[in-house]
Design an enzyme around this catalytic site. Structure first.
Site, PDB file in Angstrom:
ATOM      1  N   CYS A   1      -1.543   0.723   7.328  1.00 17.95           N
ATOM      2  CA  CYS A   1      -3.188   0.466   7.492  1.00 17.95           C
ATOM      3  C   CYS A   1      -3.388  -0.775   6.498  1.00 17.95           C
ATOM      4  O   CYS A   1      -3.596  -1.971   7.025  1.00 17.95           O
ATOM      5  CB  CYS A   1      -3.816   1.611   7.085  1.00 17.95           C
ATOM      6  SG  CYS A   1      -3.968   2.905   8.224  1.00 17.95           S
ATOM      7  N   ARG A   2      -3.667  -0.659   5.157  1.00 19.50           N
ATOM      8  CA  ARG A   2      -4.068  -1.827   4.387  1.00 19.50           C
ATOM      9  C   ARG A   2      -3.251  -2.914   4.214  1.00 19.50           C
ATOM     10  O   ARG A   2      -3.533  -4.174   4.552  1.00 19.50           O
ATOM     11  CB  ARG A   2      -4.623  -1.194   3.089  1.00 19.50           C
ATOM     12  CG  ARG A   2      -5.647  -0.305   3.380  1.00 19.50           C
ATOM     13  CD  ARG A   2      -5.705   0.610   1.971  1.00 19.50           C
ATOM     14  NE  ARG A   2      -4.629   1.378   1.863  1.00 19.50           N
ATOM     15  CZ  ARG A   2      -4.366   2.321   0.864  1.00 19.50           C
ATOM     16  NH1 ARG A   2      -5.352   2.231  -0.304  1.00 19.50           N
ATOM     17  NH2 ARG A   2      -3.520   3.069   0.443  1.00 19.50           N
ATOM     18  N   SER A   3      -1.831  -2.798   3.808  1.00 19.22           N
ATOM     19  CA  SER A   3      -0.975  -3.895   3.649  1.00 19.22           C
ATOM     20  C   SER A   3      -0.523  -4.672   4.739  1.00 19.22           C
ATOM     21  O   SER A   3      -0.692  -5.941   4.608  1.00 19.22           O
ATOM     22  CB  SER A   3       0.174  -3.512   2.705  1.00 19.22           C
ATOM     23  OG  SER A   3       1.134  -2.751   3.489  1.00 19.22           O
TER      24      SER A   3
ATOM     25  N   ASN B   1       2.162   1.603   4.461  1.00 20.82           N
ATOM     26  CA  ASN B   1       2.481   0.205   5.283  1.00 20.82           C
ATOM     27  C   ASN B   1       1.954   0.398   6.431  1.00 20.82           C
ATOM     28  O   ASN B   1       2.646  -0.391   7.509  1.00 20.82           O
ATOM     29  CB  ASN B   1       3.796  -0.038   4.923  1.00 20.82           C
ATOM     30  CG  ASN B   1       4.191  -1.689   5.356  1.00 20.82           C
ATOM     31  OD1 ASN B   1       5.454  -2.060   5.733  1.00 20.82           O
ATOM     32  ND2 ASN B   1       3.241  -2.637   5.024  1.00 20.82           N
TER      33      ASN B   1
ATOM     34  N   CYS C   1       0.884  -1.275   0.019  1.00 21.48           N
ATOM     35  CA  CYS C   1       0.007   0.187  -0.029  1.00 21.48           C
ATOM     36  C   CYS C   1       0.879   1.221   0.134  1.00 21.48           C
ATOM     37  O   CYS C   1       2.025   1.224  -0.444  1.00 21.48           O
ATOM     38  CB  CYS C   1      -0.890   0.052   1.111  1.00 21.48           C
ATOM     39  SG  CYS C   1      -0.132  -0.044   2.753  1.00 21.48           S
TER      40      CYS C   1
HETATM   41  P1  4NP Z   1      -1.958   2.757   4.112  1.00 16.92           P
HETATM   42  O1  4NP Z   1      -2.537   4.083   4.688  1.00 16.92           O
HETATM   43  O2  4NP Z   1      -1.453   3.084   2.742  1.00 16.92           O
HETATM   44  O3  4NP Z   1      -3.035   1.895   3.906  1.00 16.92           O
HETATM   45  O4  4NP Z   1      -0.884   2.469   4.999  1.00 16.92           O
HETATM   46  C1  4NP Z   1      -2.052   5.510   4.662  1.00 16.92           C
HETATM   47  C2  4NP Z   1      -1.201   5.563   5.922  1.00 16.92           C
HETATM   48  C3  4NP Z   1      -0.584   6.858   5.955  1.00 16.92           C
HETATM   49  C4  4NP Z   1      -0.603   7.628   5.079  1.00 16.92           C
HETATM   50  C5  4NP Z   1      -1.354   7.533   4.011  1.00 16.92           C
HETATM   51  C6  4NP Z   1      -2.018   6.344   4.063  1.00 16.92           C
HETATM   52  N1  4NP Z   1       0.054   9.045   5.138  1.00 16.92           N
HETATM   53  O5  4NP Z   1      -0.269   9.865   4.305  1.00 16.92           O
HETATM   54  O6  4NP Z   1       0.865   9.211   6.139  1.00 16.92           O
END
Ligand code: 4NP
Length: 158
Positions: free
Chosen positions: A20-22, A18, A15
């Site tokens: 939340c989703r992955s 790294n 993702c």
């Molecule tokens: P992820 O979610 O890609 O599912 O881990 C996010 C986590 C952090 C951020 C964006 C998306 N951020 O902008 O810090």
């Protein structure tokens, strides 16, 4: 014995951050693939959160369904293209980022969308829950459970 049968199948979930989703995909797949010759990891295309545990909201929602998330965030590395058999992007932006890192267009065959493995939900991306409310995290896990079930089925019939 073929090489496919003699070594674990290696899957990387990707993702943006790294956190939340992955890592949630990693946790769901770890639980579902327990005992199978599958290696699982996750990474982000960005380096904002390197070394961090998954987002506390994601950990809490995942724990309620029995998925402990203990991964520490890391950034995707070009060497991951060689290390893994299958690289699964959570959304179209993640896929674009991965493809941009594949400078010689050598690894397109290993890259797929996570939602390609969904069998019950009609979705094309795992949406980023970071800036939304609790329902977004629940929706992410719903999609991941569906996709991981489909992925497991595919891996076990290889
Ligand atoms: P992820 O979610 O890609 O599912 O881990 C996010 C986590 C952090 C951020 C964006 C998306 N951020 O902008 O810090």
């Amino acid at each position: 014995m073929s090489s496919a049968a003699s070594r674990p199948y290696k899957v990387l979930f990707v993702c943006l951050g790294n956190i939340c989703r992955s890592p949630a995909a990693e946790g769901v797949m770890r639980a579902m693939a327990a005992g199978m010759p599958v290696e699982i990891d996750s990474a982000g295309t960005a380096g904002y959160h390197i070394g961090e545990l998954p987002d506390a909201r994601m950990r809490s929602h995942a724990a309620k369904r029995g998925y402990p998330l203990t991964h520490r965030a890391r950034q995707f590395d070009a060497a991951d293209f060689e290390r893994f058999d299958l690289i699964l992007a959570m959304d179209a932006s993640n896929m674009r980022n991965l493809k941009a890192l594949d400078r010689k267009n050598a690894y397109g065959g290993k890259m797929k969308m996570m939602t390609d493995y969904c069998t019950t939900m009609s979705v094309t991306e795992v949406p980023d829950p970071y800036y939304g409310g609790p329902e977004g995290f629940e929706h992410v896990i719903d999609i991941l459970e569906d996709a991981c079930r489909g992925l497991l089925k595919e891996i076990s019939t290889r």
